[in-house]
Enzyme design. Structure first.
Site, PDB file in Angstrom:
ATOM      1  N   GLN A 105       0.731  -1.310  -0.176  1.00  0.00           N
ATOM      2  CA  GLN A 105       0.071   0.023   0.043  1.00  0.00           C
ATOM      3  C   GLN A 105       0.995   1.332  -0.094  1.00  0.00           C
ATOM      4  O   GLN A 105       0.356   2.373  -0.063  1.00  0.00           O
ATOM      5  CB  GLN A 105      -1.054   0.081   1.305  1.00  0.00           C
ATOM      6  CG  GLN A 105      -1.844  -1.001   1.355  1.00  0.00           C
ATOM      7  CD  GLN A 105      -2.555  -1.459   2.838  1.00  0.00           C
ATOM      8  OE1 GLN A 105      -1.931  -2.016   3.543  1.00  0.00           O
ATOM      9  NE2 GLN A 105      -3.720  -0.761   2.841  1.00  0.00           N
ATOM     10  N   ASN A 106       2.297   1.023   0.236  1.00  0.00           N
ATOM     11  CA  ASN A 106       3.066   2.363   0.105  1.00  0.00           C
ATOM     12  C   ASN A 106       3.431   2.606  -1.297  1.00  0.00           C
ATOM     13  O   ASN A 106       3.594   1.835  -2.154  1.00  0.00           O
ATOM     14  CB  ASN A 106       4.442   1.750   0.932  1.00  0.00           C
ATOM     15  CG  ASN A 106       3.996   1.441   2.549  1.00  0.00           C
ATOM     16  OD1 ASN A 106       3.006   1.616   3.037  1.00  0.00           O
ATOM     17  ND2 ASN A 106       4.870   0.674   2.936  1.00  0.00           N
ATOM     18  N   ASP A 108       6.455   4.227  -1.593  1.00  0.00           N
ATOM     19  CA  ASP A 108       7.852   4.927  -1.394  1.00  0.00           C
ATOM     20  C   ASP A 108       9.152   3.999  -2.062  1.00  0.00           C
ATOM     21  O   ASP A 108       9.896   4.611  -2.004  1.00  0.00           O
ATOM     22  CB  ASP A 108       8.228   4.770   0.055  1.00  0.00           C
ATOM     23  CG  ASP A 108       8.080   3.462   0.833  1.00  0.00           C
ATOM     24  OD1 ASP A 108       8.211   2.480   0.190  1.00  0.00           O
ATOM     25  OD2 ASP A 108       7.420   3.425   2.031  1.00  0.00           O
ATOM     26  N   HIS A 123      -1.164   1.564  -4.572  1.00  0.00           N
ATOM     27  CA  HIS A 123      -1.095   2.924  -4.591  1.00  0.00           C
ATOM     28  C   HIS A 123      -0.120   4.003  -5.530  1.00  0.00           C
ATOM     29  O   HIS A 123       0.193   4.753  -5.261  1.00  0.00           O
ATOM     30  CB  HIS A 123      -1.416   3.441  -3.308  1.00  0.00           C
ATOM     31  CG  HIS A 123      -2.379   3.170  -2.317  1.00  0.00           C
ATOM     32  ND1 HIS A 123      -2.257   2.863  -1.164  1.00  0.00           N
ATOM     33  CD2 HIS A 123      -3.697   2.759  -2.977  1.00  0.00           C
ATOM     34  CE1 HIS A 123      -3.268   2.609  -0.674  1.00  0.00           C
ATOM     35  NE2 HIS A 123      -4.237   2.404  -1.661  1.00  0.00           N
ATOM     36  N   CYS A 152       5.976  17.810 -19.306  1.00  0.00           N
ATOM     37  CA  CYS A 152       6.475  16.395 -19.646  1.00  0.00           C
ATOM     38  C   CYS A 152       7.319  16.712 -20.939  1.00  0.00           C
ATOM     39  O   CYS A 152       7.213  17.559 -21.534  1.00  0.00           O
ATOM     40  CB  CYS A 152       5.026  15.992 -20.473  1.00  0.00           C
ATOM     41  SG  CYS A 152       5.188  14.402 -21.336  1.00  0.00           S
ATOM     42  N   GLY A 192       2.782  -4.484   9.271  1.00  0.00           N
ATOM     43  CA  GLY A 192       2.520  -3.238   9.149  1.00  0.00           C
ATOM     44  C   GLY A 192       1.399  -2.501   8.419  1.00  0.00           C
ATOM     45  O   GLY A 192       1.471  -1.185   8.265  1.00  0.00           O
ATOM     46  N   ASN A 218       2.567  -6.996  13.619  1.00  0.00           N
ATOM     47  CA  ASN A 218       2.181  -5.669  13.889  1.00  0.00           C
ATOM     48  C   ASN A 218       2.671  -4.980  15.528  1.00  0.00           C
ATOM     49  O   ASN A 218       2.667  -6.282  16.253  1.00  0.00           O
ATOM     50  CB  ASN A 218       0.743  -5.361  13.595  1.00  0.00           C
ATOM     51  CG  ASN A 218       0.189  -4.841  12.291  1.00  0.00           C
ATOM     52  OD1 ASN A 218       1.191  -3.938  11.848  1.00  0.00           O
ATOM     53  ND2 ASN A 218      -0.828  -5.197  11.801  1.00  0.00           N
TER      54      ASN A 218
HETATM   55 ZN   LIG Z   1       3.060  14.213 -21.794  1.00  0.00          ZN
END
Ligand SMILES: [Zn+2]
Length: 251
Positions: A105-106, A108, A123, A152, A192, A218
């Site tokens: 779900q992180n 990072d 995510h 872009c 976690g 946990n």
């Molecule tokens: Zn573009």
């Protein structure tokens, strides 16, 4: 270490040692020791910025330059974070042939930084940016954040961190793969995450109804502990995971 935890670690290691199809499900708790604070936790950037405002697609489209001024600080903190012993232990378990895939779900990118493969990002990830006009994707490191919003390289359109913002759907391919990996695993390691937020919330139950062993790591018991978990290993991910790895390596 408590005697109870020691027994539970041995029990988990014994039952994991013979499986080759472990799916790992991770949440914010695994990255706290890497200096990345959960949205709702204390301290860090989220006392300064409200995620529901900053990481919100409608606000981002309305005023992308303002949003990027905050986002570049947030993605900058994440970009310099290092994986911790929990991420590294998962990579070792994958190299040993136990772990088949990691659903996180992180945003990072720390599982990949730790050397893990087959990472399903529910995510997205702030290690990339995506063009909202032409859908081109670039590494964050290639983007000059001295210019906000950054354009872009391909079409000049608006670039956005390739993480799912409030108001955006979960990527359908990630959702589908997460469900398949949950149904097909022999064991699921939940690390976690309190398992309160969909779509991750239903995956342990899905795995369990397909016959998988569910192990939770946990610091405190969660909603999952009593509803879907066979073995509960209480402690911080960065402490428990190296201990579990060591038990499995003992054989
Ligand atoms: Zn573009």
């Amino acid at each position: 270490m408590s005697h109870h935890l020691e027994l539970e670690l041995k029990n988990a290691a014994k039952r994991l040692a013979n499986t080759r199809k472990v799916t790992v499900l991770t949440g914010a708790g695994i990255s706290v020791a890497s200096g990345i604070r959960p949205f709702r936790g204390k301290g860090g950037l989220w006392e300064k910025y409200d995620p529901e405002v900053v990481v919100n697609i409608a606000n981002f489209r309305r005023s992308p330059a303002d949003a990027w001024l905050m986002l570049r600080e947030i993605v900058g903190v994440i970009a310099v974070a290092d994986p911790n012993p929990a991420h590294l232990a998962i990579t070792m378990l994958q190299k040993m042939g136990l772990v088949r895939c990691i659903i996180t779900q992180n945003v990072d990118g720390l599982h990949q930084k730790a050397g893990s493969r087959e990472v399903v990002e529910f995510h997205g990830s702030t290690s990339r940016v995506v063009c909202l006009e032409c859908n081109a994707i670039y590494p964050l490191a290639d983007v000059d954040l001295g210019v906000v919003p950054p354009p872009c390289f391909n079409c000049g359109g608006l670039l956005k961190p390739d993480a799912v913002f409030f108001g955006e759907p979960i990527p359908p391919a990630a959702l589908l793969r997460a469900r398949v990996e949950s149904q097909q695993c022999d064991a699921m390691l939940v690390i976690g995450t309190s398992g309160m937020v969909e779509p991750a919330a239903s995956l342990p139950a899905l795995a369990r109804s397909s016959g998988a062993l569910i192990i939770e790591v946990n610091p405190e018991p969660s909603w999952l502990t009593t509803t879907a978990v066979d073995i509960f290993l209480q402690g911080k991910a960065e402490e428990i995971m190296p201990l579990l790895l060591a038990e499995i390596e003992k054989g």
